[in-house]
Design a protein around this motif. Sequence first.
Motif, short mmCIF file in Angstrom:
data_model
loop_
_atom_site.label_atom_id
_atom_site.label_comp_id
_atom_site.label_asym_id
_atom_site.label_seq_id
_atom_site.Cartn_x
_atom_site.Cartn_y
_atom_site.Cartn_z
N ASN A 1 -15.32 29.42 -18.59
CA ASN A 1 -15.47 30.71 -17.92
C ASN A 1 -16.82 31.35 -18.22
O ASN A 1 -17.42 32.00 -17.38
CB ASN A 1 -14.35 31.66 -18.34
CG ASN A 1 -13.02 31.27 -17.72
OD1 ASN A 1 -12.98 30.54 -16.73
ND2 ASN A 1 -11.93 31.72 -18.32
N GLU A 2 -17.26 31.10 -19.42
CA GLU A 2 -18.50 31.71 -19.86
C GLU A 2 -19.71 30.95 -19.31
O GLU A 2 -20.68 31.54 -18.86
CB GLU A 2 -18.50 31.70 -21.40
CG GLU A 2 -19.72 32.23 -22.07
CD GLU A 2 -19.70 31.83 -23.55
OE1 GLU A 2 -20.77 31.52 -24.08
OE2 GLU A 2 -18.60 31.81 -24.14
N LYS A 3 -19.64 29.61 -19.32
CA LYS A 3 -20.81 28.81 -19.00
C LYS A 3 -20.86 28.30 -17.57
O LYS A 3 -21.95 28.03 -17.05
CB LYS A 3 -20.90 27.60 -19.94
CG LYS A 3 -20.91 28.01 -21.39
CD LYS A 3 -21.43 26.91 -22.27
CE LYS A 3 -21.38 27.37 -23.70
NZ LYS A 3 -22.42 26.85 -24.54
N ASN A 4 -19.71 28.07 -16.99
CA ASN A 4 -19.69 27.49 -15.65
C ASN A 4 -18.53 28.07 -14.85
O ASN A 4 -17.58 27.38 -14.49
CB ASN A 4 -19.57 25.95 -15.76
CG ASN A 4 -19.87 25.27 -14.45
OD1 ASN A 4 -20.12 25.93 -13.44
ND2 ASN A 4 -19.81 23.95 -14.44
N PRO A 5 -18.58 29.40 -14.59
CA PRO A 5 -17.44 30.09 -13.99
C PRO A 5 -17.06 29.57 -12.60
O PRO A 5 -15.93 29.75 -12.17
CB PRO A 5 -17.88 31.55 -13.94
CG PRO A 5 -19.30 31.59 -14.33
CD PRO A 5 -19.70 30.28 -14.89
N SER A 6 -17.99 28.92 -11.93
CA SER A 6 -17.69 28.48 -10.57
C SER A 6 -17.11 27.07 -10.52
O SER A 6 -16.89 26.51 -9.46
CB SER A 6 -18.97 28.53 -9.73
OG SER A 6 -19.93 27.66 -10.29
N LEU A 7 -16.86 26.48 -11.70
CA LEU A 7 -16.37 25.10 -11.76
C LEU A 7 -15.05 24.93 -11.02
O LEU A 7 -14.11 25.69 -11.20
CB LEU A 7 -16.19 24.69 -13.23
CG LEU A 7 -15.68 23.27 -13.48
CD1 LEU A 7 -16.70 22.24 -13.04
CD2 LEU A 7 -15.34 23.09 -14.95
N GLN A 8 -15.01 23.88 -10.17
CA GLN A 8 -13.76 23.52 -9.50
C GLN A 8 -12.82 22.90 -10.52
O GLN A 8 -13.26 22.31 -11.49
CB GLN A 8 -14.04 22.48 -8.40
CG GLN A 8 -15.05 22.92 -7.36
CD GLN A 8 -14.46 23.91 -6.39
OE1 GLN A 8 -13.42 23.68 -5.80
NE2 GLN A 8 -15.14 25.04 -6.23
N ASN A 9 -11.52 23.01 -10.28
CA ASN A 9 -10.52 22.39 -11.16
C ASN A 9 -10.71 22.77 -12.62
O ASN A 9 -10.54 21.96 -13.52
CB ASN A 9 -10.58 20.85 -11.09
CG ASN A 9 -10.33 20.35 -9.69
OD1 ASN A 9 -9.48 20.89 -8.99
ND2 ASN A 9 -11.08 19.36 -9.27
N ALA A 10 -11.07 24.03 -12.85
CA ALA A 10 -11.40 24.44 -14.22
C ALA A 10 -10.23 24.20 -15.19
O ALA A 10 -10.45 23.81 -16.33
CB ALA A 10 -11.81 25.91 -14.24
N ASP A 11 -9.01 24.38 -14.72
CA ASP A 11 -7.87 24.21 -15.62
C ASP A 11 -7.71 22.75 -16.03
O ASP A 11 -7.45 22.44 -17.19
CB ASP A 11 -6.57 24.69 -14.94
CG ASP A 11 -6.52 26.21 -14.90
OD1 ASP A 11 -7.05 26.84 -15.84
OD2 ASP A 11 -5.97 26.76 -13.93
N LEU A 12 -7.88 21.87 -15.06
CA LEU A 12 -7.76 20.44 -15.36
C LEU A 12 -8.86 20.01 -16.33
O LEU A 12 -8.63 19.28 -17.29
CB LEU A 12 -7.85 19.64 -14.05
CG LEU A 12 -7.67 18.13 -14.20
CD1 LEU A 12 -6.26 17.80 -14.67
CD2 LEU A 12 -7.95 17.44 -12.86
N VAL A 13 -10.08 20.46 -16.06
CA VAL A 13 -11.20 20.10 -16.92
C VAL A 13 -11.01 20.67 -18.32
O VAL A 13 -11.26 19.98 -19.33
CB VAL A 13 -12.53 20.59 -16.31
CG1 VAL A 13 -13.68 20.36 -17.27
CG2 VAL A 13 -12.80 19.87 -14.99
N ALA A 14 -10.52 21.91 -18.40
CA ALA A 14 -10.27 22.52 -19.71
C ALA A 14 -9.26 21.69 -20.49
O ALA A 14 -9.39 21.50 -21.70
CB ALA A 14 -9.75 23.94 -19.54
N LYS A 15 -8.27 21.19 -19.80
CA LYS A 15 -7.27 20.35 -20.46
C LYS A 15 -7.92 19.07 -21.00
O LYS A 15 -7.71 18.68 -22.14
CB LYS A 15 -6.16 19.98 -19.48
CG LYS A 15 -4.94 19.38 -20.15
CD LYS A 15 -4.06 18.61 -19.21
CE LYS A 15 -4.42 17.15 -19.24
NZ LYS A 15 -3.54 16.27 -18.50
#
Length: 579
Positions: free
Chosen positions: A397-411
């Motif tokens: 959220n801080e570094k790449n807020p526009s990232l697609q599939n952020a939840d999957l990547v965070a996992k």
Amino acid sequence: MERFMKQIANSLSKQLMIDESILASWLEIPPNSEMGDLALPCFRLAKELHKSPQVIAADIADALVENELVESAVPAGPYVNFRLNRATAMEQVMRQIRDDDAFYHGAQGAGQVVAIDLSSPNIAKPFSMGHLRSTVIGTAIANLLESDSYQTLRINHLGDWGTQFGKIIVAYHRYGDEAKIKANPIQELNALYVQFHEAAQDDPSLDDEARAAFKRMEDGNEDDLRLWRWMIEVSLEEFAKTYAMLGTSFTHNLGESFYNDKMDAVVKEIQSLGLLVESDGAEVVMLEDVGLPPCLIKRSDGATLYATRDLAAALYRHKDLCADRLLYVVGGEQRLHFEQVFAVLTRMGYDFAKNCKHIAFGMMRLGGKKMSTRKGQVVRLQEVLEEAVGRAKEIINEKNPSLQNADLVAKEIGVGAVIFNDLKTNRLHDIDFSMETALAFEGETGPYVQYTHARSCSVLRKAYLLDAGVSPEQLVTHSQAIAQVDSQTVSLDDPTWELIKQLSLFPGLRNRAIDEYDPSLIAKHVLDICQAFNHFYHDCPILTADEPIRSIRLALTDAARLTIRNSLQLLGIGYPAEI
RNA sequence: GUCCCAGUAGCUCAGUCGGAUAGAGCAACAGCCUUCUAAGCUGUGGGUCGGGGGUUCGAAUCCCUCCUGGGACGCCA
């Protein structure tokens, strides 16, 4: 790198009249790359040639080494230091990665089946950090073996049988609150287990009661078995969440109870071979002659023990599942147990016993102490994973807020951090759990590797090459052009060359990791590749470089990307293309 | 008591089938974002390789011995 060594050893063997493979084994990588790319220490040649190592080194260096791979050979005291022709070496590495499947895969294990006993959490107990080790090490070993064409059987040997269930059943009837347990099964069942142990300290008769309860289960008491089956069901549901997060899967979920009806036959077999002797009322196999204490097969009350179960399981895996090799990824504290089981198998005349191996690992501690479900001192893996994923999400959220599939990547990043942290450490070391260390995202961590991978993807994406890559023909042409135009001043600069050398080490390390059942070798090496790549990335502009350098750098970026991805795959860690 | 595993920088660890000046990361301090993802890169400081013997041209690595921590050692798994 092994290929380079072989080629140089081949040239040297003609000159020195010494066996090529011996010379290849003598070649080593100098401590400092300023010295050269490969070195031959001449001490061992001194005796045979009756000359000082220094003189021999000078002689070897003076003789023209007829090999297009060798750029120069210079004596340095008792060593000969070789520099490789960077363009030629790069071309060879790139050809291997592009054309030769052997860079990431092998065929040593073709036609062989390996059964791996891994994970093996206990029913009605939380999945703790302690079980993470067996799960991730076992998975990585299975991945490594499959990369070498072995067929693997990933067996989750669930702890679903034994006196512990008698204890829980007793506690359930005494203190259990059904509504509470239904709402939060694992936690409440474990609390009952803890409560039982506290109560049993003051009232030892509870232990007898528990043993009796377990005996009822063995005798088929349907009420108890119904409760037991329910415990298995809710535990598996809970474990499934954790396995889904880890990305772990099994080919077989076979608990200890699976072998209940297979132990009689084993005991009879041992007996018929005349191996079973009575001792203090129990039945044992004596192993004195191989320096081991007796292996207990049957208790004095006739009940079986875990050695009996493991013997039945080993025979099942060998005979019914047709496994040629049996691996047990189980904590080091069970070393003696497995030595005994394997010794009994040998005594029974089973030749496959020599293909049984206990892959031990150190203990996960908490505050310097052993984790104990009995005392309730455990760190739940699920909690750690969730915390890790949460932190990863914050950083995204801080570094790449526009990232697609952020939840999957965070996992993938959070889980990757936890897995990598475990795998990079030597198996046999005890680990004192630290949330801070397990969740570190900087330095030698999973996220660092994933970040580097995403970085390489990003460059290739911008060059419209993410999936296509640079064609090998193009690369070869360019490498040759560079070699012809400028083989002396070396257009392939140091950071580029260091990266090429790191990549060239991959096949050898993969083989070693397989031979030694040690995934940490892959984890450590991929860190080296990432360091080399980041250095290269920092020092060498890729997209804005002139041709043919641009193509070469793109090809190298692609090769690094593939090797990092393969490493992460072997370790069972996700490799998002963008983070 | 016997056997097994471990002991390397303040912390976490590489290096352990003998080879050149024992390496990383974290933490500390100092730099680098108008240029391909700063989860990055560069630099500085930091060591009786648990102690002592031995083998060797050469030992963190092999042998012996001692010390420290952990584990295992028959009716738990």
